[in-house]
Scaffold this motif. Structure first.
Motif, PDB file in Angstrom:
ATOM      1  N   VAL A   1       0.854  -1.187   0.000  1.00  0.00           N
ATOM      2  CA  VAL A   1       0.000   0.000   0.000  1.00  0.00           C
ATOM      3  C   VAL A   1       0.891   1.238   0.000  1.00  0.00           C
ATOM      4  N   LYS A   2       0.844   1.994  -1.095  1.00  0.00           N
ATOM      5  CA  LYS A   2       1.609   3.236  -1.204  1.00  0.00           C
ATOM      6  C   LYS A   2       0.684   4.423  -0.961  1.00  0.00           C
ATOM      7  N   GLU A   3       1.039   5.243   0.013  1.00  0.00           N
ATOM      8  CA  GLU A   3       0.303   6.473   0.300  1.00  0.00           C
ATOM      9  C   GLU A   3       1.309   7.596   0.496  1.00  0.00           C
ATOM     10  N   GLY A   4       1.267   8.587  -0.399  1.00  0.00           N
ATOM     11  CA  GLY A   4       2.269   9.653  -0.344  1.00  0.00           C
ATOM     12  C   GLY A   4       3.650   9.077  -0.558  1.00  0.00           C
ATOM     13  N   ASP A   5       4.547   9.350   0.392  1.00  0.00           N
ATOM     14  CA  ASP A   5       5.923   8.851   0.253  1.00  0.00           C
ATOM     15  C   ASP A   5       6.187   7.644   1.152  1.00  0.00           C
ATOM     16  N   LYS A   6       5.144   6.899   1.506  1.00  0.00           N
ATOM     17  CA  LYS A   6       5.302   5.724   2.351  1.00  0.00           C
ATOM     18  C   LYS A   6       4.726   4.482   1.682  1.00  0.00           C
ATOM     19  N   LEU A   7       5.456   3.377   1.798  1.00  0.00           N
ATOM     20  CA  LEU A   7       4.982   2.069   1.369  1.00  0.00           C
ATOM     21  C   LEU A   7       4.816   1.197   2.600  1.00  0.00           C
ATOM     22  N   LYS A   8       3.613   0.691   2.810  1.00  0.00           N
ATOM     23  CA  LYS A   8       3.352  -0.285   3.869  1.00  0.00           C
ATOM     24  C   LYS A   8       3.227  -1.661   3.225  1.00  0.00           C
ATOM     25  N   PHE A   9       3.988  -2.607   3.756  1.00  0.00           N
ATOM     26  CA  PHE A   9       4.039  -3.962   3.221  1.00  0.00           C
ATOM     27  C   PHE A   9       3.398  -4.896   4.239  1.00  0.00           C
ATOM     28  N   TYR A  10       2.327  -5.574   3.801  1.00  0.00           N
ATOM     29  CA  TYR A  10       1.559  -6.462   4.679  1.00  0.00           C
ATOM     30  C   TYR A  10       1.755  -7.910   4.254  1.00  0.00           C
ATOM     31  N   VAL A  11       1.818  -8.803   5.229  1.00  0.00           N
ATOM     32  CA  VAL A  11       1.781 -10.240   4.974  1.00  0.00           C
ATOM     33  C   VAL A  11       0.748 -10.848   5.913  1.00  0.00           C
ATOM     34  N   ASP A  12      -0.200 -11.571   5.327  1.00  0.00           N
ATOM     35  CA  ASP A  12      -1.290 -12.205   6.080  1.00  0.00           C
ATOM     36  C   ASP A  12      -2.025 -11.204   6.968  1.00  0.00           C
TER      37      ASP A  12
ATOM     38  N   GLU B   1       0.882  -5.527   8.980  1.00  0.00           N
ATOM     39  CA  GLU B   1       1.926  -4.670   8.440  1.00  0.00           C
ATOM     40  C   GLU B   1       3.264  -5.087   9.035  1.00  0.00           C
ATOM     41  N   VAL B   2       4.224  -5.469   8.163  1.00  0.00           N
ATOM     42  CA  VAL B   2       5.504  -5.974   8.646  1.00  0.00           C
ATOM     43  C   VAL B   2       6.674  -5.073   8.273  1.00  0.00           C
ATOM     44  N   VAL B   3       6.481  -4.178   7.297  1.00  0.00           N
ATOM     45  CA  VAL B   3       7.539  -3.251   6.878  1.00  0.00           C
ATOM     46  C   VAL B   3       6.889  -1.934   6.470  1.00  0.00           C
TER      47      VAL B   3
END
Length: 263
Positions: free
Chosen positions: A173-184, A187-189
């Protein structure tokens, strides 16, 4: 008698249409959805109703492994791919979300192996999603300019490893200048990415691009032109959009794309 036969024929056509017509899956900002339940004439249907179908090259619909529905897409050779032609919503977004189920069938080859890439003129990172060029299995999720995003992420964060043969739900999920990386659903990164990343008229690829494909099954790919929140990510993971809807032909109401999660 003729009237009875006529009514029977109409009822048969209505039921047949209900059983074979894909229902439309819709949500705010959803621009592309592939269930990978089946293919017709070498294409997989865009089930948002947008008509942006994917062209299969080497990959195949598999029924032995899936999360929801009747099938998944199998890329079991480095040359396998599905490509989607450019369309305005795909080439204009800044904030965006990609969600999909992934099951690796083999380790990384030692090179960068592609999972998904949305290309843009002069770039293949809008986003570009690979397995890292080191064994066994991590995800490298990047945007240009600057080649920013996850390094080698896994289910518990950076430097953690995915296992072969297990299904994972992955979301970027990219919002503005941040990427949130989800697994199952977790949010893990979180990483910094360019707020205005490369965009423009180019194709979306699953599997091979200029890089060989990673080896995997993929099921239920959703692409949004907005950033989803954590609750929406979890809802989609749990099949929350796969509810009874009316087919576009309006002949009959059907469960259409309602799916049953694999045990």
């Amino acid at each position: 008698m003729r009237l009875i036969l006529y009514l029977f024929a109409v009822a048969f056509l209505m039921v047949g249409s209900a059983l074979t017509t894909h229902a439309t899956v819709t949500d705010d900002g959803l621009i592309l959805y592939f269930s990978f339940d089946d293919a017709k004439n070498g294409t997989v249907m865009d089930e948002t109703g947008g008509g942006n179908d994917g062209v299969i090259d080497g990959a195949e619909i598999a029924t032995d492994e899936k999360v929801y529905g009747n099938g998944s897409l199998l890329c079991d050779d480095g040359g396998d791919s599905v490509s989607v032609d450019s369309f305005p919503a795909l080439e204009e977004y800044t904030d965006n979300s990609y969600l999909f189920w992934l099951n690796f069938t083999d380790v990384n080859s030692g090179a960068w192996n592609q999972i998904i890439a949305k290309k843009a003129p002069g770039s293949d990172r809008s986003p570009g999603i690979w397995t890292c060029n080191r064994a066994p299995l991590h995800i490298h999720y990047r945007f240009n300019p600057g080649n920013q995003g996850t390094l080698c992420a896994g289910p518990e964060g950076e430097d953690d490893e995915f296992e072969i043969g297990d299904w994972y739900h992955v979301a970027g999920v990219k919002e503005g200048d941040k990427l949130k990386f989800y697994v199952d659903g977790e949010e893990v990164v979180e990483q910094t990415v360019p707020e205005s990343h490369a965009q423009g008229a180019e194709k979306l690829y699953i599997g091979k691009t200029g890089y060989n494909s990673a080896l995997f099954y993929i099921d239920d790919l959703y692409v949004y032109d907005r950033a989803l929140d954590a609750g929406e990510v979890e809802n989609i993971m749990e099949g929350g959009l796969l509810t009874p809807v009316e087919p576009q032909d309006k002949l009959a109401t059907t469960w259409g794309q309602l799916k049953t999660r694999r045990d």
